[in-house]
Design a protein around this motif. Structure first.
Motif, PDB file in Angstrom:
ATOM      1  N   ASN A  79       3.218  11.951  -0.636  1.00 13.43           N
ATOM      2  CA  ASN A  79       2.468  13.052  -1.310  1.00 13.43           C
ATOM      3  C   ASN A  79       3.227  14.364  -1.311  1.00 13.43           C
ATOM      4  OD1 ASN A  79       2.374  14.179   1.470  1.00 13.43           O
ATOM      5  ND2 ASN A  79       0.117  13.474   1.617  1.00 13.43           N
ATOM      6  N   GLU A  80       2.654  15.737  -1.851  1.00  7.04           N
ATOM      7  CA  GLU A  80       3.474  16.763  -1.625  1.00  7.04           C
ATOM      8  C   GLU A  80       3.708  17.312  -0.432  1.00  7.04           C
ATOM      9  OE1 GLU A  80      -1.017  17.319  -1.570  1.00  7.04           O
ATOM     10  OE2 GLU A  80       0.146  16.269  -2.709  1.00  7.04           O
ATOM     11  N   ARG A  81       3.043  16.960   0.722  1.00  8.84           N
ATOM     12  CA  ARG A  81       3.333  17.451   1.863  1.00  8.84           C
ATOM     13  C   ARG A  81       4.530  16.591   2.549  1.00  8.84           C
ATOM     14  NH1 ARG A  81      -2.412  18.090   1.814  1.00  8.84           N
ATOM     15  NH2 ARG A  81      -2.584  16.016   2.138  1.00  8.84           N
ATOM     16  N   GLY A  82       5.103  15.392   1.847  1.00  3.61           N
ATOM     17  CA  GLY A  82       6.045  14.915   2.439  1.00  3.61           C
ATOM     18  C   GLY A  82       5.597  13.578   3.234  1.00  3.61           C
ATOM     19  N   GLU A  83       4.356  13.279   3.341  1.00  2.63           N
ATOM     20  CA  GLU A  83       3.769  12.179   4.040  1.00  2.63           C
ATOM     21  C   GLU A  83       3.696  10.904   3.182  1.00  2.63           C
ATOM     22  OE1 GLU A  83       0.106  14.997   6.209  1.00  2.63           O
ATOM     23  OE2 GLU A  83      -0.222  14.149   4.195  1.00  2.63           O
ATOM     24  N   TRP A  84       3.849   9.818   3.804  1.00 10.54           N
ATOM     25  CA  TRP A  84       3.428   8.521   3.256  1.00 10.54           C
ATOM     26  C   TRP A  84       1.998   8.130   3.740  1.00 10.54           C
ATOM     27  CZ3 TRP A  84       6.882   5.996   0.096  1.00 10.54           C
ATOM     28  CH2 TRP A  84       8.236   6.590   0.178  1.00 10.54           C
TER      29      TRP A  84
ATOM     30  N   ALA B  26      -0.380   6.146   3.147  1.00  7.46           N
ATOM     31  CA  ALA B  26      -0.797   4.920   3.535  1.00  7.46           C
ATOM     32  C   ALA B  26      -0.487   4.193   4.906  1.00  7.46           C
ATOM     33  CB  ALA B  26      -0.150   3.676   2.590  1.00  7.46           C
ATOM     34  N   ASP B  27       0.527   5.057   5.413  1.00  6.44           N
ATOM     35  CA  ASP B  27       1.007   4.683   6.896  1.00  6.44           C
ATOM     36  C   ASP B  27      -0.069   5.010   7.967  1.00  6.44           C
ATOM     37  OD1 ASP B  27       3.332   4.245   5.719  1.00  6.44           O
ATOM     38  OD2 ASP B  27       4.653   5.732   6.451  1.00  6.44           O
ATOM     39  N   ASN B  28      -1.161   5.778   7.367  1.00 16.32           N
ATOM     40  CA  ASN B  28      -2.189   6.156   8.447  1.00 16.32           C
ATOM     41  C   ASN B  28      -3.373   5.284   8.068  1.00 16.32           C
ATOM     42  OD1 ASN B  28      -0.838   7.951  10.270  1.00 16.32           O
ATOM     43  ND2 ASN B  28      -0.922   9.541   8.516  1.00 16.32           N
ATOM     44  N   PHE B  29      -3.135   4.564   7.053  1.00 13.81           N
ATOM     45  CA  PHE B  29      -4.523   3.728   6.598  1.00 13.81           C
ATOM     46  C   PHE B  29      -4.741   2.520   7.896  1.00 13.81           C
ATOM     47  CE2 PHE B  29      -3.991   4.143   1.861  1.00 13.81           C
ATOM     48  CZ  PHE B  29      -4.130   5.725   1.937  1.00 13.81           C
ATOM     49  N   LEU B  30      -6.011   2.298   8.091  1.00 13.88           N
ATOM     50  CA  LEU B  30      -6.486   1.291   9.024  1.00 13.88           C
ATOM     51  C   LEU B  30      -7.188   0.069   7.672  1.00 13.88           C
ATOM     52  CD1 LEU B  30      -8.015   3.303  11.589  1.00 13.88           C
ATOM     53  CD2 LEU B  30      -5.728   1.888  11.741  1.00 13.88           C
TER      54      LEU B  30
ATOM     55  N   LEU C 237       0.910  -1.251  -0.021  1.00 10.70           N
ATOM     56  CA  LEU C 237      -0.073  -0.127  -0.053  1.00 10.70           C
ATOM     57  C   LEU C 237       0.947   1.250   0.131  1.00 10.70           C
ATOM     58  CD1 LEU C 237      -2.726  -0.869   2.482  1.00 10.70           C
ATOM     59  CD2 LEU C 237      -3.095  -0.756   0.060  1.00 10.70           C
ATOM     60  N   ARG C 238       1.993   1.143   0.849  1.00 10.64           N
ATOM     61  CA  ARG C 238       2.977   2.530   0.915  1.00 10.64           C
ATOM     62  C   ARG C 238       3.388   2.564  -0.333  1.00 10.64           C
ATOM     63  NH1 ARG C 238       8.169   4.142   3.711  1.00 10.64           N
ATOM     64  NH2 ARG C 238       7.220   5.435   5.293  1.00 10.64           N
ATOM     65  N   GLU C 239       3.943   1.642  -1.030  1.00 16.75           N
ATOM     66  CA  GLU C 239       4.678   1.825  -2.362  1.00 16.75           C
ATOM     67  C   GLU C 239       3.590   2.382  -3.372  1.00 16.75           C
ATOM     68  OE1 GLU C 239       5.743  -1.841  -5.279  1.00 16.75           O
ATOM     69  OE2 GLU C 239       6.544  -2.290  -3.304  1.00 16.75           O
TER      70      GLU C 239
END
Ligand SMILES: Cc1cc2nc3c(=O)[nH]c(=O)nc-3n(C[C@H](O)[C@H](O)[C@H](O)COP(=O)(O)OP(=O)(O)OC[C@H]3O[C@@H](n4cnc5c(N)ncnc54)[C@H](O)[C@@H]3O)c2cc1C
Length: 476
Positions: free
Chosen positions: A198-203, A205-209, A191-193
């Motif tokens: 994103n444009e904010r530098g976040e990943w 998928a790390d916050n998906f449940l 999922l992460r891959e």
């Protein structure tokens, strides 16, 4: 003599395939990655099946004709669907319930109140857990051998034909095989891959449940696509994604973690800004877009805010909301900037057409809409002004992924456009053929039931043909 049909997976699609193959006279072995107590995959979390019908039928009221079902699917997928396969699923959904009942599945009238699905969806008595238990019992009665804790890591093919599957060091041969091992939604690295940074530098998928089973790792999906070059379909970022309670567990939170008050609420992001029309359509037609919408917000979090007037008009969530007696207090308790939050809520409240407030009706697409507000709230827009106020933090909850193996009306896996003679696919592993994006409640089980049954029948026929060849060879 070895097994005729090997079924890989232990959810609805796998069980439908195993039952059909056994009914056709094949010997069947089913390999389920999960232990017995966690068997059944995401199917164990389900509640209903979307069914076409031209007149009232047992638990279904009114009519839900093929054309309307097709238009619903066309709308939510935005055209990213195969019409012949979708229509095949729709037609199959009208005739499968008798067969399901013969295998012990019981239906009940839909719950009254908050859901608008009495016409379109048949509900399983006892939910998906009871459905898979009934199917496992029936499969055992028909002589299907079942092995738990048997995750298949890879399969062996010869010229596009299935030869064997590998569970650890064990090689299991069969004359035909059905792949029904779900999507890759529980594989967090994948999922992460797929979602990247994103444009904010976040990943994000790390916050998906993950709403369902931890066992759908997509091992075979990846193996088939990357190592065997099976024809694939779909985009790895497309998935059925629901906005769920941010406090839900990482896996198996199931239905009860969904926050169903969104269409009656105002939803704000971390900056306390609204970002989408909460009242666009009925919740069952829209809930699956909200996970994705939240995934695009900073921190992949949002908050759904209601007041006392909404209570009792939606399915209550499992965790209580954060309660406050004024909106500024609610902003503080939710950790949101109070000034920005009040600006958003005041703008929204002012934009609700008060002259139409008397026409509020959450059971129809009513005329309570905002005016002069962006984004608009198209229906059920009433001022949020009556204490107590409630806020629910939301996170994206992945239900199932849509990247899958391309197939046709025979459920065959395809390699370079050629259908395999003895390898078939069903359920989430091929749902992307019908669902390129979006979702409408109950279609997952319609797809798995239709294609599971086709795959099982075809696999049994392929095995019978292989048996015939063996006999001819022995006589020659
Ligand atoms: C909370 C929730 C609620 C839902 N509600 C509904 C609903 O009401 N109606 C509806 O239509 N859809 C619903 N869905 C979607 C629905 O669950 C799926 O569309 C459907 O169940 C898919 O069936 P399946 O057999 O393809 O996959 P699953 O039921 O997920 O089964 C996959 C199986 O494969 C096994 N497996 C995975 N990898 C391997 C491997 N390598 N080797 C062996 N076994 C493996 C897993 O253990 C699992 O048993 C819901 C999903 C969730 C999570």
């Amino acid at each position: 003599m070895g097994t005729d049909v090997l079924v890989i997976g232990g959810g609805n699609a796998a069980l439908c395939a195993a039952l059909m193959a056994a009914e056709a006279g094949a010997s069947v072995l089913l390999l389920e990655a999960a232990p017995r107590e966690l068997r059944g995959g995401n199917s164990a979390h389900t509640r209903n099946l979307r069914c076409m019908h031209d007149a009232p039928q047992d638990v279904l009221v009114d009519a839900y004709p093929e054309e309307e079902y097709w238009q619903d699917l066309l709308k939510v997928t935005g055209g990213r669907t195969s019409e012949p396969l979708a229509r095949l699923v729709i037609r199959a959904s009208s005739t499968c319930r008798g067969w399901m009942q013969r295998h012990g599945v019981r239906f009940q009238p839909p719950l009254s109140g908050a859901l608008h699905v009495a016409r379109t969806n048949a509900f399983f008595m006892g939910g998906g857990k009871a459905l898979v238990n009934a199917y496992f019992r029936s499969a055992e009665r028909l002589g299907v051998r079942i092995r738990y804790q048997a995750p298949v890591q890879r399969i062996e093919l010869q010229d596009g034909r299935f030869v064997a599957a590998w569970v650890g060091d064990e090689r299991i041969t069969a004359k035909a095989c059905v792949l029904a091992a779900g999507g890759f939604e529980s594989n967090r690295e994948w999922l992460r891959e797929a979602w990247g940074r994103n444009e904010r530098g976040e990943w994000p998928a790390d916050n998906f449940l993950i709403r369902g089973t931890r066992f759908n790792q997509g091992t075979l999906l990846r193996h088939l696509i990357e190592e065997h070059r099976a024809d694939a379909i779909g985009d790895p970022t497309q998935a059925h994604m629901v906005a769920i309670d941010a406090r839900a567990p990482l896996y198996d939170g199931g239905i009860c973690t969904r926050i169903d008050c969104v269409s009656l609420s105002v939803v704000v992001n971390r900056e306390a800004r609204r970002f989408y029309d909460e009242g666009e359509d009925f919740w069952p037609k829209r809930y699956a877009i909200w996970g994705r919408l939240v995934a695009q917000q900073p921190g992949q979090t949002a908050w759904s805010v209601i007041d006392a007037k909404a209570v009792g008009r939606f399915m209550p969530p499992v965790f209580p909301g954060v309660v406050a007696h004024s909106l500024p207090e609610l902003a503080r308790r939710l950790g949101l900037d109070e000034t920005a939050f009040m600006q958003t809520l005041n703008d929204y409240n002012r934009a609700c057409r008060r002259d139409h407030a008397g026409h509020f009706d959450h059971t129809v697409l009513d005329d309570c809409r905002t005016e002069g507000l962006a984004p608009v709230k198209s229906h059920w827009a009433r001022p949020i002004d009556t204490a107590p106020f409630y806020g629910y933090a939301l996170r994206p909850g992945v239900t199932f992924t849509y990247l899958g193996l391309r197939t046709d009306e025979t459920a065959a896996v395809r390699f370079g456009g050629q259908p395999s003679a003895n390898l078939f696919v069903a359920g989430e592993m091929m749902a992307g053929n019908v669902l390129g994006q979006g979702y409408t409640a109950g279609v997952g089980m319609s797809i798995g039931t239709a294609f599971g049954r086709i795959a099982g029948t075809r696999a049994a026929a392929a095995a019978a043909a292989a048996r015939g060849r063996e006999v001819q060879h022995a006589l020659a």
